[in-house]
Design a protein around this motif. Structure first.
Motif, PDB file in Angstrom:
ATOM      1  N   ILE A  10     153.910  31.772  -8.297  1.00  0.00           N
ATOM      2  CA  ILE A  10     153.204  33.044  -8.232  1.00  0.00           C
ATOM      3  C   ILE A  10     152.090  33.137  -9.270  1.00  0.00           C
ATOM      4  CG2 ILE A  10     155.296  34.156  -7.380  1.00  0.00           C
ATOM      5  CD1 ILE A  10     155.548  35.548 -10.079  1.00  0.00           C
ATOM      6  N   ASP A  11     151.213  34.100  -9.047  1.00  0.00           N
ATOM      7  CA  ASP A  11     150.031  34.291  -9.884  1.00  0.00           C
ATOM      8  C   ASP A  11     150.386  35.128 -11.108  1.00  0.00           C
ATOM      9  OD1 ASP A  11     147.534  34.626 -10.953  1.00  0.00           O
ATOM     10  OD2 ASP A  11     146.577  35.278  -9.090  1.00  0.00           O
ATOM     11  N   GLY A  12     150.530  34.470 -12.246  1.00  0.00           N
ATOM     12  CA  GLY A  12     150.876  35.170 -13.480  1.00  0.00           C
ATOM     13  C   GLY A  12     149.751  36.019 -14.036  1.00  0.00           C
ATOM     14  N   ARG A  13     148.574  35.967 -13.421  1.00  0.00           N
ATOM     15  CA  ARG A  13     147.454  36.802 -13.879  1.00  0.00           C
ATOM     16  C   ARG A  13     147.528  38.210 -13.316  1.00  0.00           C
ATOM     17  NH1 ARG A  13     142.910  32.994 -11.529  1.00  0.00           N
ATOM     18  NH2 ARG A  13     144.325  33.382  -9.762  1.00  0.00           N
ATOM     19  N   VAL A  14     148.481  38.436 -12.416  1.00  0.00           N
ATOM     20  CA  VAL A  14     148.673  39.756 -11.813  1.00  0.00           C
ATOM     21  C   VAL A  14     149.724  40.520 -12.611  1.00  0.00           C
ATOM     22  CG1 VAL A  14     149.434  40.996  -9.741  1.00  0.00           C
ATOM     23  CG2 VAL A  14     148.086  38.879  -9.521  1.00  0.00           C
ATOM     24  N   GLU A  15     149.406  41.738 -13.030  1.00  0.00           N
ATOM     25  CA  GLU A  15     150.385  42.534 -13.770  1.00  0.00           C
ATOM     26  C   GLU A  15     151.628  42.773 -12.911  1.00  0.00           C
ATOM     27  OE1 GLU A  15     149.358  45.982 -15.985  1.00  0.00           O
ATOM     28  OE2 GLU A  15     147.358  45.254 -16.489  1.00  0.00           O
ATOM     29  N   HIS A  16     152.784  42.644 -13.533  1.00  0.00           N
ATOM     30  CA  HIS A  16     154.085  42.832 -12.891  1.00  0.00           C
ATOM     31  C   HIS A  16     154.281  41.869 -11.715  1.00  0.00           C
ATOM     32  CE1 HIS A  16     154.861  46.287 -15.405  1.00  0.00           C
ATOM     33  NE2 HIS A  16     153.710  46.820 -15.024  1.00  0.00           N
ATOM     34  N   ALA A  17     153.746  40.662 -11.857  1.00  0.00           N
ATOM     35  CA  ALA A  17     153.829  39.675 -10.776  1.00  0.00           C
ATOM     36  C   ALA A  17     155.273  39.373 -10.400  1.00  0.00           C
ATOM     37  CB  ALA A  17     153.113  38.387 -11.190  1.00  0.00           C
ATOM     38  N   VAL A  18     156.169  39.306 -11.376  1.00  0.00           N
ATOM     39  CA  VAL A  18     157.561  38.958 -11.092  1.00  0.00           C
ATOM     40  C   VAL A  18     158.218  40.024 -10.215  1.00  0.00           C
ATOM     41  CG1 VAL A  18     159.838  38.552 -12.105  1.00  0.00           C
ATOM     42  CG2 VAL A  18     157.803  37.589 -13.199  1.00  0.00           C
ATOM     43  N   LEU A  19     158.039  41.290 -10.577  1.00  0.00           N
ATOM     44  CA  LEU A  19     158.633  42.359  -9.780  1.00  0.00           C
ATOM     45  C   LEU A  19     158.014  42.442  -8.392  1.00  0.00           C
ATOM     46  CD1 LEU A  19     159.177  45.406 -12.184  1.00  0.00           C
ATOM     47  CD2 LEU A  19     160.763  43.600 -11.525  1.00  0.00           C
ATOM     48  N   LEU A  20     156.699  42.255  -8.316  1.00  0.00           N
ATOM     49  CA  LEU A  20     156.022  42.311  -7.023  1.00  0.00           C
ATOM     50  C   LEU A  20     156.527  41.212  -6.085  1.00  0.00           C
ATOM     51  CD1 LEU A  20     152.357  43.046  -8.164  1.00  0.00           C
ATOM     52  CD2 LEU A  20     153.848  44.596  -6.887  1.00  0.00           C
ATOM     53  N   GLU A  21     156.815  40.053  -6.638  1.00  0.00           N
ATOM     54  CA  GLU A  21     157.292  38.942  -5.804  1.00  0.00           C
ATOM     55  C   GLU A  21     158.737  39.157  -5.351  1.00  0.00           C
ATOM     56  OE1 GLU A  21     157.119  35.271  -3.770  1.00  0.00           O
ATOM     57  OE2 GLU A  21     155.601  36.675  -4.473  1.00  0.00           O
ATOM     58  N   ILE A  22     159.558  39.713  -6.214  1.00  0.00           N
ATOM     59  CA  ILE A  22     160.979  39.857  -5.903  1.00  0.00           C
ATOM     60  C   ILE A  22     161.278  41.115  -5.097  1.00  0.00           C
ATOM     61  CG2 ILE A  22     163.279  40.184  -6.895  1.00  0.00           C
ATOM     62  CD1 ILE A  22     162.494  38.492  -9.203  1.00  0.00           C
ATOM     63  N   PHE A  23     160.606  42.209  -5.432  1.00  0.00           N
ATOM     64  CA  PHE A  23     161.008  43.514  -4.905  1.00  0.00           C
ATOM     65  C   PHE A  23     160.075  44.114  -3.860  1.00  0.00           C
ATOM     66  CE2 PHE A  23     163.199  44.239  -9.228  1.00  0.00           C
ATOM     67  CZ  PHE A  23     164.361  43.650  -8.757  1.00  0.00           C
ATOM     68  N   THR A  24     159.081  43.362  -3.380  1.00  0.00           N
ATOM     69  CA  THR A  24     158.212  43.892  -2.330  1.00  0.00           C
ATOM     70  C   THR A  24     158.193  42.949  -1.138  1.00  0.00           C
ATOM     71  OG1 THR A  24     156.182  42.824  -3.163  1.00  0.00           O
ATOM     72  CG2 THR A  24     156.718  44.991  -4.063  1.00  0.00           C
ATOM     73  N   ASP A  25     157.782  43.479   0.006  1.00  0.00           N
ATOM     74  CA  ASP A  25     157.785  42.706   1.246  1.00  0.00           C
ATOM     75  C   ASP A  25     156.746  41.589   1.236  1.00  0.00           C
ATOM     76  OD1 ASP A  25     159.798  44.347   2.212  1.00  0.00           O
ATOM     77  OD2 ASP A  25     158.389  45.737   3.155  1.00  0.00           O
ATOM     78  N   LYS A  26     155.574  41.838   0.639  1.00  0.00           N
ATOM     79  CA  LYS A  26     154.481  40.869   0.710  1.00  0.00           C
ATOM     80  C   LYS A  26     154.515  39.839  -0.414  1.00  0.00           C
ATOM     81  CE  LYS A  26     151.216  43.867   3.169  1.00  0.00           C
ATOM     82  NZ  LYS A  26     149.883  44.508   3.139  1.00  0.00           N
ATOM     83  N   GLY A  27     154.899  40.227  -1.622  1.00  0.00           N
ATOM     84  CA  GLY A  27     154.893  39.288  -2.737  1.00  0.00           C
ATOM     85  C   GLY A  27     153.497  38.958  -3.213  1.00  0.00           C
ATOM     86  N   VAL A  28     153.408  38.035  -4.180  1.00  0.00           N
ATOM     87  CA  VAL A  28     152.102  37.693  -4.763  1.00  0.00           C
ATOM     88  C   VAL A  28     151.920  36.186  -4.915  1.00  0.00           C
ATOM     89  CG1 VAL A  28     151.722  39.866  -5.978  1.00  0.00           C
ATOM     90  CG2 VAL A  28     153.062  38.072  -7.089  1.00  0.00           C
ATOM     91  N   GLY A  29     152.557  35.398  -4.077  1.00  0.00           N
ATOM     92  CA  GLY A  29     152.409  33.954  -4.229  1.00  0.00           C
ATOM     93  C   GLY A  29     153.000  33.199  -3.061  1.00  0.00           C
ATOM     94  N   THR A  30     153.501  32.002  -3.349  1.00  0.00           N
ATOM     95  CA  THR A  30     154.076  31.115  -2.332  1.00  0.00           C
ATOM     96  C   THR A  30     155.583  31.017  -2.512  1.00  0.00           C
ATOM     97  OG1 THR A  30     152.058  29.790  -2.212  1.00  0.00           O
ATOM     98  CG2 THR A  30     154.080  28.766  -1.423  1.00  0.00           C
ATOM     99  N   LEU A  31     156.310  31.222  -1.430  1.00  0.00           N
ATOM    100  CA  LEU A  31     157.762  31.088  -1.432  1.00  0.00           C
ATOM    101  C   LEU A  31     158.143  29.806  -0.698  1.00  0.00           C
ATOM    102  CD1 LEU A  31     160.723  32.030  -1.719  1.00  0.00           C
ATOM    103  CD2 LEU A  31     160.378  33.410   0.347  1.00  0.00           C
ATOM    104  N   ILE A  32     158.940  28.969  -1.361  1.00  0.00           N
ATOM    105  CA  ILE A  32     159.423  27.730  -0.750  1.00  0.00           C
ATOM    106  C   ILE A  32     160.928  27.860  -0.531  1.00  0.00           C
ATOM    107  CG2 ILE A  32     159.713  25.236  -1.048  1.00  0.00           C
ATOM    108  CD1 ILE A  32     157.173  25.259  -2.749  1.00  0.00           C
ATOM    109  N   THR A  33     161.357  27.679   0.719  1.00  0.00           N
ATOM    110  CA  THR A  33     162.770  27.746   1.077  1.00  0.00           C
ATOM    111  C   THR A  33     163.115  26.574   1.994  1.00  0.00           C
ATOM    112  OG1 THR A  33     162.341  29.102   3.040  1.00  0.00           O
ATOM    113  CG2 THR A  33     162.751  30.277   0.965  1.00  0.00           C
ATOM    114  N   LYS A  34     164.377  26.445   2.323  1.00  0.00           N
ATOM    115  CA  LYS A  34     164.800  25.375   3.236  1.00  0.00           C
ATOM    116  C   LYS A  34     164.410  25.668   4.680  1.00  0.00           C
ATOM    117  CE  LYS A  34     168.793  23.372   0.859  1.00  0.00           C
ATOM    118  NZ  LYS A  34     170.247  23.126   0.947  1.00  0.00           N
ATOM    119  N   THR A  35     164.266  26.933   5.016  1.00  0.00           N
ATOM    120  CA  THR A  35     164.020  27.314   6.409  1.00  0.00           C
ATOM    121  C   THR A  35     162.577  27.097   6.808  1.00  0.00           C
ATOM    122  OG1 THR A  35     163.627  29.597   5.717  1.00  0.00           O
ATOM    123  CG2 THR A  35     165.850  29.034   6.409  1.00  0.00           C
ATOM    124  N   ALA A  36     162.363  26.779   8.072  1.00  0.00           N
ATOM    125  CA  ALA A  36     161.027  26.522   8.577  1.00  0.00           C
ATOM    126  C   ALA A  36     160.256  27.829   8.720  1.00  0.00           C
ATOM    127  CB  ALA A  36     161.084  25.834   9.938  1.00  0.00           C
TER     128      ALA A  36
END
Length: 303
Positions: free
Chosen positions: A272-298
């Motif tokens: 995620i983009d650490g230049r965005v204020e509250h980037a961690v909360l935005l990524e975890i607690f919102t639908d859109k997030g602020v970066g790239t999510l990598i998971t096992k699922t396609a």
């Protein structure tokens, strides 16, 4: 609609969106690698600290691992100690390792602990040497030579993780304390090693059975060749992006670290983009997030 009412409705909307995520991640572990702009900009430092403290308050167990390359470089320069780099890694002799331990385990680590505590958290700073947390060994790298031959290069006290002793982390996980870890480990003889913070974060996420690994960077996330952020990837898609050289340079080791974490059992790894204020909360607690999510699922991504 008055400004105050509109503001109140926006706040209610944010809280409503966050609620199912809070419920889902309560009692789960989230490992965060802290570095880049988020570590030097005052406003970003404060927003990061509040994010971590809030996570703990709502029942999530954050573990923070931090880097400190620029800070190490600045102190070495003041001491007139020259740095040499091989494949992007700082050659670390005994004198340089002393500085690394002083900066990572002392100055940087305690600054982060103080930052979290000032925001009403209960942070505890440790290095991988404390409680035998990180067992390491010397990292040996290959340097390409002419005629397609390789040379093993000794870059000194630079290490890789052999084992993580989770006992100290489990104690903090089951308490109100937030661990803040400097990526320094030791081998069987007691020698100290500086270890890449992303790698340490990935290994800790795996052994702690973390729900999430979050890597803060100075870019928006993983991008395609047109510059579009790829919000969802799986290991197969990442491999394809590496093969066609969409992924290269400084992003490559971060993505590989994220993929290894996911393969090792971590539910999701976020770049995620650490230049965005509250980037961690935005990524975890919102639908859109602020970066790239990598998971096992396609997931479908742009070509």
């Amino acid at each position: 609609m008055s400004l105050n009412l509109r503001s109140a409705k926006n706040i209610a909307k944010v809280l409503t969106e966050a609620l199912p995520y809070i419920q889902k991640f309560t009692n789960k572990t989230v490992v965060v690698k802290y570095g880049g702009n988020a570590m030097v900009d005052n406003d970003l430092k404060q927003s990061f600290a509040r994010d971590i403290v809030l996570m703990k308050l709502v029942g999530i167990n954050p573990i923070v691992i931090h880097g400190g390359g620029p800070q190490i470089g600045a102190v070495l320069e003041k001491l007139s100690i020259q740095s040499e780099f091989v494949n992007g890694l700082r050659v670390t002799d005994s004198q340089t390792m002393d500085v690394v331990e002083m900066v990572l385990g002392g100055l940087v680590n305690k600054e982060i602990v103080n930052l979290l505590n000032q925001n009403q958290g209960r942070a505890v700073g440790v290095t991988g040497k404390d409680g035998g947390l990180i067992k390491a060994r010397k990292l040996r790298i290959k340097k390409k030579l002419p005629k397609l031959t390789d040379e093993i290069v000794d870059i000194g006290h630079v290490g890789e993780v052999v084992n993580i002793n989770t006992e100290i982390l489990e104690v903090m996980k089951n308490s109100d304390f937030i661990p803040v870890i400097a990526p320094i480990g030791t081998d069987d003889s007691g020698a100290s090693y500086n270890i890449n913070a992303d790698s340490v974060a990935g290994e800790i996420a795996k052994v702690m059975g973390a729900e999430k690994l979050i890597l803060l960077t100075n870019v928006e996330g993983v991008k395609d060749k047109k510059g579009n952020v790829l919000t969802g990837l799986n290991p197969t898609q990442v491999s394809r992006l590496i093969t066609n050289r969409t992924l290269k340079g400084g992003m490559l080791p971060k993505v590989k670290c994220a993929v290894e974490a996911v393969k090792g059992g971590v539910t999701g790894a976020h770049i995620i983009d650490g230049r965005v204020e509250h980037a961690v909360l935005l990524e975890i607690f919102t639908d859109k997030g602020v970066g790239t999510l990598i998971t096992k699922t396609a997931r479908k991504i742009r070509p």
